[in-house]
Motif scaffolding. Structure first.
Motif, PDB file in Angstrom:
ATOM      1  N   ARG A  51       0.777  -0.920   0.257  1.00  0.00           N
ATOM      2  CA  ARG A  51      -0.141   0.338   0.307  1.00  0.00           C
ATOM      3  C   ARG A  51       1.040   0.997  -0.111  1.00  0.00           C
ATOM      4  O   ARG A  51       1.674   1.452   0.676  1.00  0.00           O
ATOM      5  CB  ARG A  51      -0.519   0.114   1.300  1.00  0.00           C
ATOM      6  N   SER A  54       0.705   7.507   2.852  1.00  0.00           N
ATOM      7  CA  SER A  54       0.477   7.031   4.573  1.00  0.00           C
ATOM      8  C   SER A  54       0.265   5.686   4.676  1.00  0.00           C
ATOM      9  O   SER A  54       1.139   5.514   6.196  1.00  0.00           O
ATOM     10  CB  SER A  54       0.249   8.038   5.104  1.00  0.00           C
ATOM     11  N   TRP A  55       0.360   5.126   4.178  1.00  0.00           N
ATOM     12  CA  TRP A  55      -0.379   3.831   4.565  1.00  0.00           C
ATOM     13  C   TRP A  55       1.297   2.820   4.989  1.00  0.00           C
ATOM     14  O   TRP A  55       1.273   1.669   5.691  1.00  0.00           O
ATOM     15  CB  TRP A  55      -1.190   3.256   3.755  1.00  0.00           C
ATOM     16  N   GLU A  80      -2.005  -2.690  14.449  1.00  0.00           N
ATOM     17  CA  GLU A  80      -1.990  -1.771  12.611  1.00  0.00           C
ATOM     18  C   GLU A  80      -0.717  -3.079  11.627  1.00  0.00           C
ATOM     19  O   GLU A  80      -0.192  -3.714  11.682  1.00  0.00           O
ATOM     20  CB  GLU A  80      -0.849  -0.416  12.825  1.00  0.00           C
ATOM     21  N   ASP A 127      -6.826   9.191  -4.753  1.00  0.00           N
ATOM     22  CA  ASP A 127      -6.616   9.466  -2.950  1.00  0.00           C
ATOM     23  C   ASP A 127      -7.915   9.939  -2.215  1.00  0.00           C
ATOM     24  O   ASP A 127      -8.977  10.477  -3.017  1.00  0.00           O
ATOM     25  CB  ASP A 127      -5.896  10.198  -2.579  1.00  0.00           C
ATOM     26  N   TYR A 128      -8.434   9.771  -0.999  1.00  0.00           N
ATOM     27  CA  TYR A 128      -9.402   9.691  -0.521  1.00  0.00           C
ATOM     28  C   TYR A 128      -9.069  10.962   0.368  1.00  0.00           C
ATOM     29  O   TYR A 128      -7.425  11.018   0.410  1.00  0.00           O
ATOM     30  CB  TYR A 128     -10.081   9.138   0.846  1.00  0.00           C
ATOM     31  N   ASP A 130      -7.329  14.418   2.929  1.00  0.00           N
ATOM     32  CA  ASP A 130      -6.672  13.672   3.783  1.00  0.00           C
ATOM     33  C   ASP A 130      -5.979  12.507   3.854  1.00  0.00           C
ATOM     34  O   ASP A 130      -5.492  11.842   4.821  1.00  0.00           O
ATOM     35  CB  ASP A 130      -7.210  13.686   4.955  1.00  0.00           C
ATOM     36  N   GLY A 131      -6.611  11.573   3.154  1.00  0.00           N
ATOM     37  CA  GLY A 131      -5.293  10.066   2.753  1.00  0.00           C
ATOM     38  C   GLY A 131      -5.739   8.956   3.689  1.00  0.00           C
ATOM     39  O   GLY A 131      -5.222   7.558   3.937  1.00  0.00           O
ATOM     40  N   ARG A 132      -7.290   9.472   3.882  1.00  0.00           N
ATOM     41  CA  ARG A 132      -8.566   8.727   4.964  1.00  0.00           C
ATOM     42  C   ARG A 132      -9.138   8.078   4.436  1.00  0.00           C
ATOM     43  O   ARG A 132     -10.115   8.741   3.753  1.00  0.00           O
ATOM     44  CB  ARG A 132      -8.261   9.206   6.546  1.00  0.00           C
ATOM     45  N   GLU A 133      -9.125   6.514   4.646  1.00  0.00           N
ATOM     46  CA  GLU A 133     -10.365   6.551   3.796  1.00  0.00           C
ATOM     47  C   GLU A 133     -12.028   6.955   4.693  1.00  0.00           C
ATOM     48  O   GLU A 133     -11.767   7.203   5.281  1.00  0.00           O
ATOM     49  CB  GLU A 133     -11.219   4.654   3.786  1.00  0.00           C
TER      50      GLU A 133
END
Length: 223
Positions: A51, A54-55, A80, A127-128, A130-133
């Motif tokens: 991935r 940031s992941w 995590e 990407d979503y 702010d990078g978060r889903e």
């Protein structure tokens, strides 16, 4: 495998599965015999998934026998999942990841869309926010051919083409995903997932380009 070992994917499914496992999970390690890189399966590390963004929280820092060293690149919370990059962030095209490793990479995705009769491909990240889903999707263009009108027209035609396939895919889905002749059920499911990812990516990129074109025309009218 087919040329050197006489393998046959249809008659020897066990060897074919082993071969595909090697292709999708192998890592590079310097051979102490030849001094060049060789493909090997590294216990535990071959369980790490891919991935970008940031992941990513781990990376290989050494591959000289007998050690294979991996270190964290940021703090990793308890529980995590550990992610590395199967390819660099500038070369991990979603289509290539799907072709070589057999899965549709999660966001952030990197897409390369060849446009007929143009030398430069359309390349963008998806990407979503702010990078978060969970938030809205954001398109970041890396390379955009100069002929925006041709690019937009091509993307529109691709959306129409992909949309024409939707009834057949939905019918297959509603019937419980029956076996497709010559295609294992798990591969058919992955194709369905890739279809959705491609349709979404092209739709998002086309929407941004159409918006930019509309804003440009509005600015020209004001002038």
């Amino acid at each position: 495998w087919e040329d050197s070992c006489g393998g046959n994917v249809y008659s020897d499914r066990l060897s074919a599965s082993a071969f595909l496992l090697m292709i999708t999970r192998a890592s590079s390690m310097m051979s102490p015999i030849t001094g060049s890189e060789a493909s090997v399966l590294v216990p535990f590390y071959d369980l790490y998934n891919h991935r970008l963004g940031s992941w990513k929280n781990a990376q290989v820092v050494g591959n000289m026998p007998p050690f294979y060293a991996v270190q964290a690149v940021r703090d990793i919370a308890p529980g995590e999942q550990i992610h590395d990059e199967y390819r660099s962030k500038n070369d991990a095209y979603t289509a290539d990841i799907f072709r070589d490793y057999g899965f549709v990479q999660q966001t952030p995705q990197l897409w390369k869309i060849p446009v007929p009769n143009l030398r430069v491909d359309l390349v963008f990240r998806l990407d979503y926010k702010d990078g978060r889903e969970g938030g809205g999707l954001v398109v970041e263009f890396v390379h955009v051919p100069d002929d925006i009108e041709r690019v937009s027209s091509f993307l529109e035609s691709e959306l129409v083409r992909l949309d024409s396939l939707l009834p057949r895919l939905e019918s297959w889905e509603s019937e419980g995903r029956p076996e497709v002749p010559g295609i294992p059920s798990e591969e058919a499911t992955k194709i369905w997932e890739y279809y959705h990812a491609l349709f979404t990516a092209i739709g998002e990129a086309a929407g941004v380009l159409w918006y930019r074109a509309a804003m440009s025309e509005s600015s020209d009218d004001e002038l």
